[in-house]
Design a protein around this motif. Sequence first.
Motif, mmCIF file in Angstrom:
data_model
loop_
_atom_site.group_PDB
_atom_site.id
_atom_site.type_symbol
_atom_site.label_atom_id
_atom_site.label_comp_id
_atom_site.label_asym_id
_atom_site.label_seq_id
_atom_site.Cartn_x
_atom_site.Cartn_y
_atom_site.Cartn_z
ATOM 1 N N ALA A 148 0.889 -1.388 -0.010
ATOM 2 C CA ALA A 148 -0.023 0.066 -0.102
ATOM 3 C C ALA A 148 1.160 1.128 -0.066
ATOM 4 O O ALA A 148 0.615 2.465 -0.809
ATOM 5 N N VAL A 149 1.955 1.289 0.697
ATOM 6 C CA VAL A 149 2.621 2.505 0.788
ATOM 7 C C VAL A 149 3.602 2.614 -0.404
ATOM 8 O O VAL A 149 3.469 3.646 -1.102
ATOM 9 N N LEU A 150 4.115 1.489 -0.835
ATOM 10 C CA LEU A 150 4.687 1.762 -2.290
ATOM 11 C C LEU A 150 3.877 1.989 -3.490
ATOM 12 O O LEU A 150 4.369 2.787 -4.237
ATOM 13 N N THR A 151 2.568 1.572 -3.366
ATOM 14 C CA THR A 151 1.596 1.933 -4.461
ATOM 15 C C THR A 151 1.271 3.434 -4.184
ATOM 16 O O THR A 151 1.405 4.442 -5.257
ATOM 17 N N PRO A 178 -8.341 -2.957 -9.710
ATOM 18 C CA PRO A 178 -7.517 -2.311 -10.900
ATOM 19 C C PRO A 178 -6.248 -2.954 -10.813
ATOM 20 O O PRO A 178 -5.479 -3.231 -9.431
ATOM 21 N N GLU A 179 -5.575 -3.455 -12.108
ATOM 22 C CA GLU A 179 -4.425 -4.395 -12.183
ATOM 23 C C GLU A 179 -3.063 -3.969 -10.939
ATOM 24 O O GLU A 179 -2.483 -4.604 -10.294
ATOM 25 N N PRO A 180 -2.920 -2.450 -11.117
ATOM 26 C CA PRO A 180 -1.713 -2.191 -10.302
ATOM 27 C C PRO A 180 -1.847 -2.565 -8.801
ATOM 28 O O PRO A 180 -0.908 -2.684 -7.988
ATOM 29 N N SER A 195 -8.842 7.470 -10.327
ATOM 30 C CA SER A 195 -9.385 6.050 -10.781
ATOM 31 C C SER A 195 -8.747 5.080 -9.713
ATOM 32 O O SER A 195 -9.447 4.342 -8.808
ATOM 33 N N LEU A 196 -7.251 5.195 -9.644
ATOM 34 C CA LEU A 196 -6.520 4.336 -8.776
ATOM 35 C C LEU A 196 -6.589 4.733 -7.406
ATOM 36 O O LEU A 196 -6.938 3.909 -6.406
ATOM 37 N N LEU A 197 -6.735 6.034 -7.114
ATOM 38 C CA LEU A 197 -7.068 6.387 -5.598
ATOM 39 C C LEU A 197 -8.390 6.138 -5.145
ATOM 40 O O LEU A 197 -8.607 5.354 -3.830
#
Length: 609
Positions: free
Chosen positions: A411-414, A569-571, A433-435
């Motif tokens: 989570a932190v690295l993302t 989402p993929e990431p 959208s990632l947020l």
Amino acid sequence: MCGIVGYLGKRPAQPILIEGLKRLEYRGYDSAGVALCDGTRLSVVRSVGRIGNLQQRLAARGDDPSSLGIAHTRWATHGEPTEINAHPHTDASGRIALVHNGIVENYASLKEFLVGEGLAFRSQTDTEVLAQLVGYLYDGDLASAVRAALGRVQGTYGIAVISADEPGLLVAARKGSPLLIGVGDGEYIVASDPSAIVPHTDRVIYLDDGEMASITADAVRTVTLDNVPVDKTEARVELSLEQIELDGYEHYMLKEICEQPATLRNCLAGRLDVRDGRIQLGGVAAHLRQLATSGRITLIGCGTAWHAGLVGGYLFESLARMPAAVDYASEFRYRNPIIEPGTVVIAISQSGETADTLAALREARERGALVLGVVNAVGSTIARETDAGVYLHVGPEIGVASTKAFTGQLAVLTMLAMTLGRRRHMSIGMFESLLHGLSKIPDAIARALEQSDLIRGIAARNVERNNWLFLGRGLNYPVALEGALKLKEISYIHAEGMPAAEMKHGPIALISRGTPAVFIATRSEQYEKVISNMEEVRSRGGRLIVIGNEGDKQVSGLADEFIPVPEVPEPLAPMVNVVPLQLLAYHAAVIRGCNVDKPRNLAKSVTVE
Ligand code: M6R
């Protein structure tokens, strides 16, 4: 995590508070403290380290007959684990003391306000802000001041508060952090965890979120934070101490796997701002410009932390379009690594004490790199020796197999990769959208956890096989490595993780009838290719255990065993996809009768090179 004990009654409070703190030790802590009220004044004693240190300080003061007091074990979040940062914290007058579990998210703006009102702060903590705020609002009615202060607080809390001006009163409140009141014979014990009250009573009142209690010698008055009276009924605590510490789970590993929705919420709290479309990583804010323009980012770590680094490397490349290298800390150090001006090294560690990672970051600093930490244990050596960093805030990890720290690291690295991506080229649409997706990950993990019984059955059907393969592509390759590591370290089954496409270059020779091959085949850019790899295994008699998205007929139709997980989402998928693998390893180890929390030959923190 932090622990709270409070006492109001007829007996000396001090021994009861200390005994209570000791019963909370299993939760992990780095400092402890007590505030006692003798009827006219407060005395506060705090110390860093074990509760024994606190006891020595208290013993040096002689017996204390005070029958009102609060105590705390702190697991640092805001500020180093120092005596000054330890709880209880007091207001400016020193006549109000407060202990707190949780995080005051808007502490910075509250502090700015109080400083503007002329108050001076001693510690770096969010808790002192709350104590000072209560004192600022106090006009002779402690309960009202606490309620008014909590009305201004955003975040989570379980608190206990006393005042030398109202020595017959103990105020407690909760929102998002558990708190209960043990009811004895003419005495009350407030605690964050039932283990602190069971030696004294089995009668308990559980405070619910948004409730506050004013406890006096003969009554507990409970109201909502809006001051609406609430009728509470007493319950009975019927658990043994060990059951309480494990919160009903059989092992710490299972508890830590299952608490991931909550630990991730904590990790994201105060950092993700979905409404304003922002990510705030206070710990590295001052270095973001250097990070965003860095020509080389190297992520280092060991074991699970290295796997998190591999995911981080993919994300830095794909989301931020930055060159990222990932290295075992132990190799980095001896490889004569290239550190150029502007190189940033990110050291990842749960414990913050891993010798290989520490040595590698020292080497990097020596050569002029900016070194950032992604660490769980606040105030640990790695946290102290890095230039800046982001804490995981997932609470102490007790099981030797790292689980909740891994998802916290991801989570932190993302968040870091997204922040840099946004600064460089990422569109606002993609960022938002990632947020939004990231804010929903705790719920997705909760859904993945619902498959625990199914996974137990899969483990039971395959646990006799002594060689397993774990396969994934792209972001799911490090997840495969992590799944294999989990299985081998706690169940002693040999397992190999690898990129699914690599299998045909050698490891495919290992596949015979019934060899378990665990595929991570959630929808991704390489989805079709992973399905081809599954076919290759199936045609050689391998047994396909597949993690795929809910409702995916193509994948589930091919699999011998199918574990559904929600599509995200993929990431962000590694945070969800790893959860079934943690459960698979856990159930396999339990079925094989292994010591899950303390596997053979392993230490929680490897402090030798
Ligand atoms: O405390 P750290 O994150 O630095 O520890 C690194 C590894 O020793 C650790 O992740 C180890 O691999 C775990 N036992 C894996 O479950």
